[in-house]
Design an enzyme around this catalytic site. Structure first.
Site, PDB file in Angstrom:
ATOM      1  N   LEU A  46     -54.709  18.076  68.446  1.00  0.00           N
ATOM      2  CA  LEU A  46     -53.774  16.982  68.710  1.00  0.00           C
ATOM      3  C   LEU A  46     -52.446  17.273  68.045  1.00  0.00           C
ATOM      4  O   LEU A  46     -52.389  17.844  66.935  1.00  0.00           O
ATOM      5  CB  LEU A  46     -54.350  15.671  68.199  1.00  0.00           C
ATOM      6  CG  LEU A  46     -55.708  15.242  68.782  1.00  0.00           C
ATOM      7  CD1 LEU A  46     -56.116  13.872  68.213  1.00  0.00           C
ATOM      8  CD2 LEU A  46     -55.670  15.226  70.285  1.00  0.00           C
TER       9      LEU A  46
ATOM     10  N   GLY B 178     -58.714  19.235  67.690  1.00  0.00           N
ATOM     11  CA  GLY B 178     -58.759  18.841  69.098  1.00  0.00           C
ATOM     12  C   GLY B 178     -59.026  20.017  70.028  1.00  0.00           C
ATOM     13  O   GLY B 178     -59.649  19.875  71.100  1.00  0.00           O
TER      14      GLY B 178
ATOM     15  N   ASN C  65     -61.508  20.258  61.656  1.00  0.00           N
ATOM     16  CA  ASN C  65     -60.919  20.314  60.320  1.00  0.00           C
ATOM     17  C   ASN C  65     -60.164  19.036  59.969  1.00  0.00           C
ATOM     18  O   ASN C  65     -59.270  19.025  59.134  1.00  0.00           O
ATOM     19  CB  ASN C  65     -59.978  21.502  60.197  1.00  0.00           C
ATOM     20  CG  ASN C  65     -58.800  21.428  61.168  1.00  0.00           C
ATOM     21  OD1 ASN C  65     -58.859  20.729  62.176  1.00  0.00           O
ATOM     22  ND2 ASN C  65     -57.723  22.133  60.839  1.00  0.00           N
ATOM     23  N   GLU C  66     -60.459  17.911  60.585  1.00  0.00           N
ATOM     24  CA  GLU C  66     -59.724  16.672  60.334  1.00  0.00           C
ATOM     25  C   GLU C  66     -59.802  16.266  58.869  1.00  0.00           C
ATOM     26  O   GLU C  66     -58.852  15.674  58.303  1.00  0.00           O
ATOM     27  CB  GLU C  66     -60.265  15.543  61.209  1.00  0.00           C
ATOM     28  CG  GLU C  66     -59.824  15.610  62.668  1.00  0.00           C
ATOM     29  CD  GLU C  66     -60.693  16.548  63.509  1.00  0.00           C
ATOM     30  OE1 GLU C  66     -61.564  17.235  62.940  1.00  0.00           O
ATOM     31  OE2 GLU C  66     -60.525  16.579  64.730  1.00  0.00           O
TER      32      GLU C  66
HETATM   33  C1  LIG Z   1     -58.321  10.811  64.597  1.00  0.00           C
HETATM   34  C2  LIG Z   1     -57.568  12.142  64.601  1.00  0.00           C
HETATM   35  C3  LIG Z   1     -58.199  13.345  65.293  1.00  0.00           C
HETATM   36  C4  LIG Z   1     -57.336  14.434  65.176  1.00  0.00           C
HETATM   37  C5  LIG Z   1     -57.456  15.553  65.830  1.00  0.00           C
HETATM   38  C6  LIG Z   1     -56.530  16.662  65.692  1.00  0.00           C
HETATM   39  O1  LIG Z   1     -56.580  17.526  66.474  1.00  0.00           O
HETATM   40  S1  LIG Z   1     -55.418  16.719  64.378  1.00  0.00           S
HETATM   41  C7  LIG Z   1     -54.547  18.186  64.497  1.00  0.00           C
HETATM   42  C8  LIG Z   1     -55.119  19.231  63.600  1.00  0.00           C
HETATM   43  N1  LIG Z   1     -54.530  20.534  63.917  1.00  0.00           N
HETATM   44  C9  LIG Z   1     -54.221  21.391  62.936  1.00  0.00           C
HETATM   45  O2  LIG Z   1     -54.406  21.087  61.796  1.00  0.00           O
HETATM   46  C10 LIG Z   1     -53.608  22.678  63.311  1.00  0.00           C
HETATM   47  C11 LIG Z   1     -52.953  23.348  62.122  1.00  0.00           C
HETATM   48  N2  LIG Z   1     -52.222  24.576  62.482  1.00  0.00           N
HETATM   49  C12 LIG Z   1     -52.648  25.827  62.368  1.00  0.00           C
HETATM   50  O3  LIG Z   1     -53.694  25.962  61.781  1.00  0.00           O
HETATM   51  C13 LIG Z   1     -51.790  26.950  62.737  1.00  0.00           C
HETATM   52  O4  LIG Z   1     -50.550  26.519  63.046  1.00  0.00           O
HETATM   53  C14 LIG Z   1     -52.299  27.703  63.939  1.00  0.00           C
HETATM   54  C15 LIG Z   1     -53.516  28.463  63.453  1.00  0.00           C
HETATM   55  C16 LIG Z   1     -52.621  26.807  65.040  1.00  0.00           C
HETATM   56  C17 LIG Z   1     -51.300  28.720  64.405  1.00  0.00           C
HETATM   57  O5  LIG Z   1     -50.879  29.479  63.390  1.00  0.00           O
HETATM   58  P1  LIG Z   1     -49.578  30.362  63.584  1.00  0.00           P
HETATM   59  O6  LIG Z   1     -49.360  31.112  62.385  1.00  0.00           O
HETATM   60  O7  LIG Z   1     -49.767  31.171  64.760  1.00  0.00           O
HETATM   61  O8  LIG Z   1     -48.397  29.321  63.865  1.00  0.00           O
HETATM   62  P2  LIG Z   1     -47.689  28.440  62.779  1.00  0.00           P
HETATM   63  O9  LIG Z   1     -48.639  27.991  61.779  1.00  0.00           O
HETATM   64  O10 LIG Z   1     -46.585  29.149  62.248  1.00  0.00           O
HETATM   65  O11 LIG Z   1     -47.217  27.155  63.541  1.00  0.00           O
HETATM   66  C18 LIG Z   1     -46.250  27.329  64.497  1.00  0.00           C
HETATM   67  C19 LIG Z   1     -45.581  26.033  64.804  1.00  0.00           C
HETATM   68  O12 LIG Z   1     -46.491  25.193  65.375  1.00  0.00           O
HETATM   69  C20 LIG Z   1     -46.473  23.985  64.706  1.00  0.00           C
HETATM   70  N3  LIG Z   1     -47.780  23.393  64.746  1.00  0.00           N
HETATM   71  C21 LIG Z   1     -48.895  23.953  64.450  1.00  0.00           C
HETATM   72  N4  LIG Z   1     -49.891  23.156  64.685  1.00  0.00           N
HETATM   73  C22 LIG Z   1     -49.359  22.002  65.173  1.00  0.00           C
HETATM   74  C23 LIG Z   1     -49.901  20.812  65.580  1.00  0.00           C
HETATM   75  N5  LIG Z   1     -51.208  20.568  65.548  1.00  0.00           N
HETATM   76  N6  LIG Z   1     -49.124  19.869  65.988  1.00  0.00           N
HETATM   77  C24 LIG Z   1     -47.812  20.061  66.006  1.00  0.00           C
HETATM   78  N7  LIG Z   1     -47.250  21.186  65.620  1.00  0.00           N
HETATM   79  C25 LIG Z   1     -48.036  22.159  65.206  1.00  0.00           C
HETATM   80  C26 LIG Z   1     -46.076  24.338  63.323  1.00  0.00           C
HETATM   81  O13 LIG Z   1     -45.596  23.219  62.604  1.00  0.00           O
HETATM   82  C27 LIG Z   1     -45.111  25.337  63.589  1.00  0.00           C
HETATM   83  O14 LIG Z   1     -43.932  24.745  63.859  1.00  0.00           O
HETATM   84  P3  LIG Z   1     -42.569  25.246  63.219  1.00  0.00           P
HETATM   85  O15 LIG Z   1     -42.728  25.178  61.772  1.00  0.00           O
HETATM   86  O16 LIG Z   1     -42.457  26.617  63.656  1.00  0.00           O
HETATM   87  O17 LIG Z   1     -41.547  24.352  63.692  1.00  0.00           O
END
Ligand SMILES: CCC/C=C/C(=O)SCCNC(=O)CCNC(=O)[C@H](O)C(C)(C)COP(=O)([O-])OP(=O)([O-])OC[C@H]1O[C@@H](n2cnc3c(N)ncnc32)[C@H](O)[C@@H]1OP(=O)([O-])[O-]
Length: 657
Positions: free
Chosen positions: A427, A472, A496-497
Site C-alpha cells: 500500500l 500489500g 511487515n506491517e
Molecule cells: C492497515 C494497513 C495495511 C498496510 C499495508 C501496507 O502495504 S503498508 C506499506 C508497507 N510497505 C513498505 O513498508 C515498503 C517499504 N519499502 C521498501 O522496503 C523498499 O523501498 C523496496 C524494497 C520496496 C524497494 O527498495 P529500493 O531500494 O529499490 O527503493 P527505495 O527504498 O529507494 O524506494 C524508492 C522510492 O520508493 C518510495 N517508496 C517505497 N516504498 C513505498 C511505499 N510503500 N509507498 C510509497 N512510497 C514508497 C521510497 O520512499 C522512495 O521514494 P524516494 O525517496 O525516492 O522519493
C-alpha cells in the site's frame, strides 16, 4: 451469250406483232417498218387495237447470222431456232433486220378470252379482250398483257405488258423484272393486279384423284390438250398447260402424279426443284444459261474445313476449386499416383493453424496482455518506482481484472511486475496519511475491492513474483492460487506491517494463515518478518522458486496445468453475495445457488468455509457447503466493519471458534 438483246422499255410489248398478225384485221400504222400501234388504248377503236399488229410475213426476210450456226436446218428453221434461243423476248423493232427470226412467227398466237365479269379471269382463245396470253417461242417466253380488270372485275387502266417467265426448276414465275409472282387462284398477280392466265396452282392442291373416283375410273379427258405449249414444240408451262397445272384447271392428274408445287411466295424461292410439273409431258428442258432464270447469282459458299480424324483433347486447365486437403483425401492404392501428381499439380498443403491472436490493453499502472489461443492474460504492474498500491493503481487493477473476468476468452491471469526487482511495495504509504476521511474510506474500499475481486475471481490466478513484495504486495501474492518466485535471495516477501506500527487487517492475516498456517502466520505477523525467497519457499509462503529468466515460462506451464482441470480454472469454492448484510451463495461448482444464507447483520470478510470451524459454519448457516467464499459486492465492502471487530463478533455470536 445473248445476241440481239438490246435494252427496251419495260412497257413495250414483245414480239406481239407477229403473233397478232394472223387474226388481226385492223390496218397497221407502219406496216413493214416494225412500228407499233401501241398502246392499244390510244387507238380509236377496239378493232383497231386488235388489228394494230404487223404481219410477220411482212417482216424483212433476211439472213440471220445465227442461221449459219445450224447448217442442218433450213433458213427458216434455223432462224426460228436461233431466234428462239437468242432473240426471244426482244421487240421486233429492236432486232436487227438481218435476223431471220424477224420473218418467223413466234409460235401460235394466244389470245385471251374474255373472262367473266367480276372475276378478272382470262382464258385463251378469246381474242379481242383485254387479257391476252401469248405463248412464246421458247419455254421461257410467255407474254401476258394485263387484263385491265381488277380482281373484282372492274375495268381499270391497262398496265404495260408484263413478261413472265416460268422457272420449272424452282417452280415459280418471274416477271421481266426478275420478281417472283404469286397466284390468287384465278391467275397470276403482280402487285395485286391480275396479269393473266388461269387459275394458278394452289398450295398443296393434290391432283384430283378423288374427283376421278367419284366420276370415273380413270383420269378425266384432257381439256385443250392440243393447246399445250409442250405439244406445240415448247416446254410445258403451267400457265399454258390445259391439264389444269395453271392453264385450264379442269383436268385431273393421274394417280401417282406428283403433287402440284405450292405457290411461290413473292421474293421467296420455293424449296427444291419442281420438275416436271406436268405429268403428261416430258420434263422441262434444263435452264439455258442465257435464260433469265434467276436474277441472283449462286452464292459462293466457302469450302468446309477439313475434318481431322483425330480430335486433340482439350487443354488441361487446373480445377479452380483445387484439390481436397491432403488430410481429407484418402491415400491412393500402391502404385497409383495421386491425382494431384497425375494432373501435374502440387498437392495442397494442410491448413496452417490459426495465428495466435493476442490482444493487449493498458493504462498508466498496468499492462495487460491476453493470449486468446491460450486463454491466459498477463498483468504487468508498471507503476515505478516500486509499484506502490495507490488509489489509482488499485482502481486500474480492479478495472483490468473486471475486463478479464468479462472476457470469455480469458481463463487465467498471471500477475507479475514490469519493474525490475520490485513486484510491489504494498500500500502506498502516502495514501494513508495526511488525507481526508473520505479519501481514507475511498482508499480502503479500493484495497478491499482489489482483494475481493482477486480472491473471488473465477479465473486461475498465478503470481509470478519477480521482485520484492512486502505487505500489500505479499497480500496480492497470497490471494492468488499459486505463487512462483524468482530464485533471488535479495527478493523478500511477507507482511511487515508490524514494523510500521500498524496491524494487518484480519483478512490480511487470514489469507496469510491459510497459506503458511497459524503458527508461522502468528510468528511472522507478530514480528513483521520479510522472508527472503528461499525462506519464503521453505515456510510455504511461495510454492516454488525458479530462476528469474524462467519465471514466465514456469508460470505459463502452471497455468496450463490448472486450466486442464475440469471447470473453469478448477475453482472449487462457492461465491456468496452480500445483500443487506446477508451473505447468499450465488453458486459454485457442486453448490446450488442460494443454498447458503449468512447470519446476522453487517458485513464480513471472506472465508473459506472449510477453513472455518464448525461453529462458524453453523453461525453462517452454511454447514452443507464444503467451500465458501463470502463477500463480493462493493456495498458489502463499504459496510465492512473493522476486521479486528468483525471476526471476534461473528465468532462470539456463533458460539466461539
Ligand atoms: C492497515 C494497513 C495495511 C498496510 C499495508 C501496507 O502495504 S503498508 C506499506 C508497507 N510497505 C513498505 O513498508 C515498503 C517499504 N519499502 C521498501 O522496503 C523498499 O523501498 C523496496 C524494497 C520496496 C524497494 O527498495 P529500493 O531500494 O529499490 O527503493 P527505495 O527504498 O529507494 O524506494 C524508492 C522510492 O520508493 C518510495 N517508496 C517505497 N516504498 C513505498 C511505499 N510503500 N509507498 C510509497 N512510497 C514508497 C521510497 O520512499 C522512495 O521514494 P524516494 O525517496 O525516492 O522519493
Amino acid at each position: 451469250m445473248r445476241c440481239c438483246s438490246p435494252p427496251r422499255p419495260a412497257w413495250v410489248p414483245t414480239c406481239s406483232s407477229s403473233t397478232r398478225s394472223r387474226r388481226s384485221t385492223g390496218p397497221a400504222r407502219a406496216a413493214g417498218t416494225g412500228a407499233w400501234d401501241w398502246p392499244p388504248w390510244r387507238s380509236r377503236s377496239r378493232s383497231r387495237q386488235r388489228g394494230s399488229t404487223i404481219p410477220a410475213m411482212l417482216l424483212p426476210d433476211a439472213v440471220c447470222p445465227h442461221s449459219t450456226a445450224s447448217p442442218r436446218l433450213g433458213p427458216r428453221a434455223a432462224g426460228d431456232e436461233v431466234h428462239r434461243r437468242c432473240c426471244r423476248g426482244q421487240p421486233r423493232e429492236l432486232l436487227p433486220a438481218s435476223c431471220p427470226g424477224m420473218a418467223v412467227p413466234l409460235g401460235e398466237p394466244e389470245r385471251g378470252r374474255a373472262g367473266r365479269a367480276g372475276q378478272g379471269r382470262t382464258e385463251r382463245g378469246s381474242a379481242g379482250q383485254d387479257g391476252m396470253v401469248q405463248g412464246g417461242a421458247g419455254p421461257w417466253d410467255h407474254r401476258i398483257i394485263k387484263v385491265g380488270k381488277d380482281p373484282q372485275g372492274h375495268r381499270v387502266q391497262p398496265a404495260p405488258t408484263t413478261t413472265i417467265t416460268p422457272n420449272p426448276e424452282q417452280g415459280a414465275w418471274l416477271n421481266n423484272k426478275g420478281a417472283w409472282l404469286s397466284g390468287n387462284g384465278r391467275g397470276l398477280t403482280e402487285g395485286g393486279w391480275l396479269i393473266g392466265g388461269g387459275p394458278t396452282p394452289r398450295p398443296r392442291r393434290v391432283p384430283l384423284t378423288s374427283r376421278a373416283g367419284n366420276g370415273g375410273s380413270g383420269p378425266r379427258p384432257l381439256h385443250g390438250a392440243d393447246r399445250c405449249g409442250a405439244q406445240r414444240g415448247g416446254a410445258c408451262s403451267a400457265l399454258l398447260c390445259p391439264r389444269g397445272w395453271g392453264g385450264g384447271g379442269l383436268a385431273t392428274a393421274p394417280r401417282g402424279s406428283p403433287s402440284p408445287p405450292p405457290p411461290a411466295r413473292r421474293g421467296v424461292p420455293p424449296p427444291g426443284p419442281r420438275v416436271p410439273r406436268c405429268p403428261l409431258h416430258a420434263p422441262c428442258p434444263p435452264v439455258s444459261p442465257t435464260s433469265p432464270v434467276s436474277p441472283y447469282p449462286p452464292y459462293p459458299r466457302p469450302p468446309c474445313p477439313p475434318i481431322s480424324p483425330h480430335i486433340p483433347p482439350p487443354p488441361q486447365t487446373p480445377c479452380p476449386r483445387g484439390a481436397a486437403p491432403p488430410h481429407l483425401t484418402p491415400p491412393p492404392p500402391p502404385g497409383v499416383l495421386p491425382l494431384s501428381q497425375a494432373w501435374g499439380r502440387a498437392p495442397r498443403l494442410p491448413p496452417s493453424p490459426l495465428p495466435a491472436q493476442r490482444r493487449a490493453f493498458s493504462n498508466n499502472k498496468i499492462l495487460v496482455e491476453l493470449d486468446e489461443s491460450a486463454g491466459v492474460a498477463t498483468m504487468k504492474f508498471k507503476s515505478p518506482p516500486v509499484n506502490s498500491l495507490s488509489l489509482d493503481f488499485l482502481t486500474e487493477f480492479c478495472i483490468s481484472l473486471e475486463k478479464l473476468e468479462n472476457d470469455r476468452a480469458c481463463r487465467g491471469v498471471i500477475l507479475t511486475s514490469a519493474v525490475p526487482k520490485i513486484f510491489s511495495s504494498g500500500l502506498d504509504i502516502t495514501e494513508m496519511c495526511g488525507k481526508s476521511t473520505e479519501h481514507y474510506a475511498e482508499f480502503w474500499r479500493a484495497v478491499q475491492e482489489m482483494w475481493l475481486r482477486l480472491y473471488s475471481s473465477n479465473m486461475v490466478t498465478v503470481a509470478a513474483v519477480n521482485g520484492s513484495s512486502p505487505a500489500g504486495g505479499c497480500l496480492i501474492a497470497l490471494t492468488c492460487d499459486y505463487r512462483i518466485m524468482a530464485e533471488n535471495p535479495k527478493f523478500s516477501i511477507g507482511l511487515n506491517e508490524a514494523q510500521l506500527g500498524i496491524v494487518a487487517p484480519f483478512w490480511f492475516k487470514d489469507t496469510f494463515v491459510n497459506v503458511v498456517g497459524h503458527r508461522v502466520a502468528e510468528s511472522s505477523l507478530q514480528l513483521g518478518s520479510l522472508h527472503p525467497a528461499p525462506e519464503a519457499h521453505r515456510i510455504g509462503l511461495v510454492d516454488e522458486l525458479v530462476p528469474e529468466e524462467k519465471l514466465k515460462d514456469r508460470a505459463t506451464a502452471v497455468m496450463q496445468q490448472w486450466l486442464a482441470l475440469p471447470g473453469k480454472g478448477g475453482t472449487s469454492w462457492a461465491v456468496t453475495e452480500c445483500r443487506n448484510g446477508d451473505l447468499t451463495c450465488v453458486g459454485g461448482p457442486g453448490i446450488e445457488a442460494g443454498s447458503c444464507v449468512s447470519v446476522g447483520t453487517g458485513g464480513v470478510g471472506g472465508w473459506e468455509v472449510g477453513k472455518l470451524s464448525k461453529a462458524v459454519r453453523a453461525a453462517l448457516g452454511c454447514e452443507g457447503c464444503a467451500w465458501h467464499t463470502a463477500g463480493r459486492s462493493a456495498g458489502c465492502a463499504g459496510r465492512l466493519p473493522p476486521a479486528q471487530l468483525a471476526v471476534p463478533a461473528l465468532l462470539s455470536r456463533a458460539g466461539g471458534a
